[in-house]
Structures are given as C-alpha cells and as structure tokens.
Design a protein around this motif. Structure first.
Motif, PDB file in Angstrom:
ATOM      1  N   HIS A  57       0.832  -1.198   0.000  1.00 44.06           N
ATOM      2  CA  HIS A  57       0.000   0.000   0.000  1.00 44.06           C
ATOM      3  C   HIS A  57       0.875   1.259   0.000  1.00 44.06           C
TER       4      HIS A  57
ATOM      5  N   TYR B 131      -5.916  -9.213  -0.811  1.00 37.52           N
ATOM      6  CA  TYR B 131      -6.219  -7.785  -0.965  1.00 37.52           C
ATOM      7  C   TYR B 131      -6.656  -7.490  -2.399  1.00 37.52           C
ATOM      8  N   GLN B 132      -7.493  -6.458  -2.539  1.00 35.73           N
ATOM      9  CA  GLN B 132      -7.758  -5.901  -3.860  1.00 35.73           C
ATOM     10  C   GLN B 132      -6.711  -4.825  -4.124  1.00 35.73           C
ATOM     11  N   MET B 133      -6.123  -4.842  -5.312  1.00 34.99           N
ATOM     12  CA  MET B 133      -5.097  -3.865  -5.661  1.00 34.99           C
ATOM     13  C   MET B 133      -5.634  -2.916  -6.728  1.00 34.99           C
TER      14      MET B 133
ATOM     15  N   LEU C 128      -4.157  -0.692  -1.641  1.00 38.95           N
ATOM     16  CA  LEU C 128      -4.653  -2.011  -1.259  1.00 38.95           C
ATOM     17  C   LEU C 128      -5.868  -1.868  -0.343  1.00 38.95           C
ATOM     18  N   THR C 129      -6.915  -2.635  -0.616  1.00 33.65           N
ATOM     19  CA  THR C 129      -8.114  -2.597   0.221  1.00 33.65           C
ATOM     20  C   THR C 129      -8.534  -4.028   0.548  1.00 33.65           C
ATOM     21  N   GLU C 130      -9.386  -4.155   1.548  1.00 35.76           N
ATOM     22  CA  GLU C 130      -9.930  -5.459   1.922  1.00 35.76           C
ATOM     23  C   GLU C 130     -11.400  -5.565   1.535  1.00 35.76           C
TER      24      GLU C 130
ATOM     25  N   ARG D   3     -10.046 -12.249  -4.632  1.00 39.09           N
ATOM     26  CA  ARG D   3      -9.358 -11.123  -3.987  1.00 39.09           C
ATOM     27  C   ARG D   3      -7.901 -11.507  -3.826  1.00 39.09           C
ATOM     28  N   PRO D   4      -7.020 -11.044  -4.718  1.00 38.24           N
ATOM     29  CA  PRO D   4      -7.198  -9.934  -5.664  1.00 38.24           C
ATOM     30  C   PRO D   4      -7.989 -10.335  -6.908  1.00 38.24           C
TER      31      PRO D   4
END
Length: 423
Positions: free
Chosen positions: A295, A311-313, A327-329, A337-338
C-alpha cells in the motif's frame, strides 16, 4: 464416466480427508493412495490415473521431485497440496513452474468449515483440469483432421535438363561467386548488444542492469514510496491471470527488458503469502525488479508489481501526480481477492496513460468485462493468450467473445508484440 484419482500425502489423516472430499463428487473415484513421491510414481505407472493430488512436503521423495518425473514420463494433471510454511510456499511456486496444473492450500485439520471450503476449491480445480485436458485432446484431433485433408499425393516429375532451354553463351558463362555473408550474428539482450557468442544464460539478481535512480536526500520514508525520475512514464502494462499463471508470467517477464518505459502491474489469483514467494521467484528470471505490491508504493519504470493475496489492488494517482498502489480489503469480485476486474477498472480514469492490457491463462472470466469497458473508452492495445498455449482457456476466451481484444497471440509472442508496441 468417472475420472480415476491418486491421492498422495504422508499423513494418513490427510489422505482420508482428501479422499473423502474428492469422492463427494460422483465424477471422481480415488483408485489409490501413496505416502510419498516414490510410491506415487509406482501407482501412477500401475493405475494410470486421470489426475493426481500431490502433497508438497513428504519424506524419501517430496512432491516436487515426483511431479518432475511424472511430467517427463507420463504428463497428467497434478494438483499440489501446500502448507503455508516457508519451504511449502517456495516448493509450491517451483511445482507450478515445473508443470503442476494448480495448487490448493492444505485444510486445517481442526476447522470443519475450512475443510469443506478447501474441498470445494479442490473439486473445482480438478474439474477444470479434466475439462482443459479434454479440450486439448479434441483440438489436436481437429488439427490432425485438417492437416490430413490438406495432404495431396505427390506427382512423380520427370527430370528436366535445365541447360537445354538456355542459350549457349549463358550455359558456358561462369557462375558469379558472391562473398559469403558474415554469419557471426550478435545477440541482442534486454540491455543492448553483447558479444558474438550466443548464450542461454538468464539474468540473475547479480547481473541485472538496473535503471539508475535520481540522487535524493536521505529518505524519511521507504524509497519505494518516494517519487523519482523513474516514476515519470507514459506507458503502463496491466496483466491478469489465474490457473497456469505462474509459468505464463515467467515466460512474459523474462522476455521484458530492464529499461521498459513503464511499470507492469499484475493480478495472479493466489492466497495470501504465496504471492510474495511468486514475486521473489519471478525476480530471479526477469531483468525487471519484481516485487509484491504494498500500500502506498509509487509505481516506477523497470518494476513489476504483483497484487498480494487477500487484498484488492487498485492504481491511484497522488496529489503530486505519481501513480501509487492502493490495497483494500473490500469484498471479492468474481469470487477473487485480488481480482483482475478491480485492478483493470482502477485504470479507467488515466486517459493520459497509454495502457496495455493483457489476459493470460486462467479459469473463469475475471477481467474480461473490465477490459471491455477500457476498450470502449479508447484503450485499444489489448491482448489475450490464444488457446493453443493456455493451461485453461477461460479468462482470455471471455475477453475474445466480448470483441475487445486486438491481439490474440500464443504466449511466447505476447512480450515481443508488447515491446514492439512500446517502441
């Protein structure tokens, strides 16, 4: 029709769990179990199974060693079962590189929900392996049928004296001898022309020529989080892949020059921890610097960033104009995910960037709809791996069916076309 399965694991408890999970589906029948790689080789030769599940870490002969022999002597789909310790992670990445169809994380023996979830994933991958195998057989049969139709019987030709039809002065004239061409062709490497000796050596960390970075004062935060001359670029390559992806990424990244005029961002469907091992392994082959994304990382030319598992990138633009990793959850997209879809969609606002989109081998359709949206917005340099080289022709086929792919190419030709386009 039932598919025959051999289960290989040194733990009696795990052999029982995996066998029971597999036989929940009437498509599959466990015909034998083995406690190590040596036993597995004997059973594979004797029982001729359609597919094998193979533990990575075992005594006497581990899963990686057994896999290599199976791929050499009797190639059949093998799905690896991996622990999440350091050795298991590293060996799993090597197994995927050596020909394993895919892998799953070993279930926790004490968590029943985890066992059920792993079982569902395992069956999904086994079905995909059988489907891919049958498609390959059918495609080869079609190609053979087409080639047989094209073959025509050879006509027997009478020898002709070519000199009979030529004037005497031409027949008697001496042949002009041309100087031989210099056959010592220079080899062009990622970093320019080297000596005349042809070599197959791959760049290693010690021999990579890295792009020089600007001299800056001692940083108060990580160097990757700070902008430099390498964070200015006009091109960005975005790659999505799933089943068969690690081998495909190796093929693509090892052909990329270290002075690539833009970064590469990658989503490979993998659980947490495995993506870091994948990045470390790919880094040994590529002239690019291959890292797992973090991140806040500022994107730089000459780097490839792999989305971390779990994580989603997304790619975002900072207030000072640099492109950064976010980066998010947030929830899985298309079950992942991703997700390639999430990463591709994040590129939509960057109309000043020349974006190059690539979908490689993989199950499902993740990324195809987002590629379509980008294509309709004006991104026309789009790539899909052709069926002939895909381990699973799912994600690329979905994009092709949406009519948003400019280049449908065998895997080996994709990096060459990308480099030509960037030039």
């Amino acid at each position: 029709m039932q598919y025959k399965v051999v289960v290989v694991d040194d733990s009696p408890f795990m052999r029982k769990i995996i066998s029971d999970l597999i036989e929940r589906d009437p498509l599959f029948k466990v015909v034998g179990t083995a406690t190590n790689g040596l036993e597995a080789l004997t059973l594979v030769k004797k029982l001729k199974p359609d597919i094998v599940t193979m533990d990575v870490e075992m005594p006497e002969m581990n899963g990686l060693e057994a896999l290599k022999i199976i791929m050499k002597d009797n190639p059949i789909p093998v799905i690896m079962l991996s622990g999440i310790n350091e050795d298991g992670l590293r060996e799993t990445i090597l197994a995927l590189e050596s020909g394993a169809f895919d892998f799953i994380r070993k279930p926790s023996a004490v968590v029943s929900n985890d066992i059920v979830q792993v079982g569902e994933v395992l069956l999904e991958k086994m079905k995909a392996a059988m489907h891919a195998k049958e498609r390959r057989i059918a495609r080869k049969a079609e190609e053979l049928a087409r080639s047989e139709k094209k073959v025509e019987p050879k006509r027997k030709l009478e020898p002709i004296n070519r000199t009979d039809a030529l004037p005497a002065n031409i027949v008697s004239r001496k042949k002009e001898v041309l100087p031989k061409a210099n056959m010592n062709t220079k080899q062009v490497t990622r970093n320019g022309i080297i000596n005349d000796k042809v070599t197959d050596e791959k760049p290693t960390n010690s021999t990579k020529q890295k792009k020089p970075t600007a001299k800056i004062p001692a940083p108060t935060k990580p160097l990757w989080a700070m902008g430099s001359e390498t964070s200015q670029f006009q091109h960005l390559i975005a790659i999505g892949c799933s089943t068969g992806g690690p081998r495909a990424l190796k093929e693509v990244l090892e052909r990329m020059p270290g002075d690539l005029p833009g970064p590469v961002v990658i989503v490979q469907h993998m659980p947490p921890k495995f993506t870091k091992s994948l990045a470390q392994r790919l880094n040994t082959f590529s002239a690019l610097e291959v890292v797992e994304g973090e991140h806040g990382m500022v994107l730089n030319r000459g780097y490839a960033y792999i989305a971390p598992g779990g994580y989603q990138m997304k790619i975002e633009q900072s207030s000072v104009g640099h492109y950064e990793i976010c980066l998010t959850e947030e929830e899985p997209r298309n079950g992942h995910r991703p997700s390639v879809e999430v990463m591709f969609d994040s590129l939509l606002p960057f109309t000043l960037l020349k974006r190059h989109l690539v979908l490689l081998t993989g199950m499902g359709s993740d990324g195809a709809q987002a590629m379509k949206r980008l294509y309709e917005s004006g991104v026309t340099d789009t790539y899909a791996e052709s069926e002939e080289t895909c381990v699973v022709y799912g994600m690329p086929r979905s994009a092709v069916e949406l009519n948003c792919v400019k280049h449908i190419l065998p895997l080996q030709e994709i990096p060459l076309q990308l480099i030509q386009t960037l030039k």
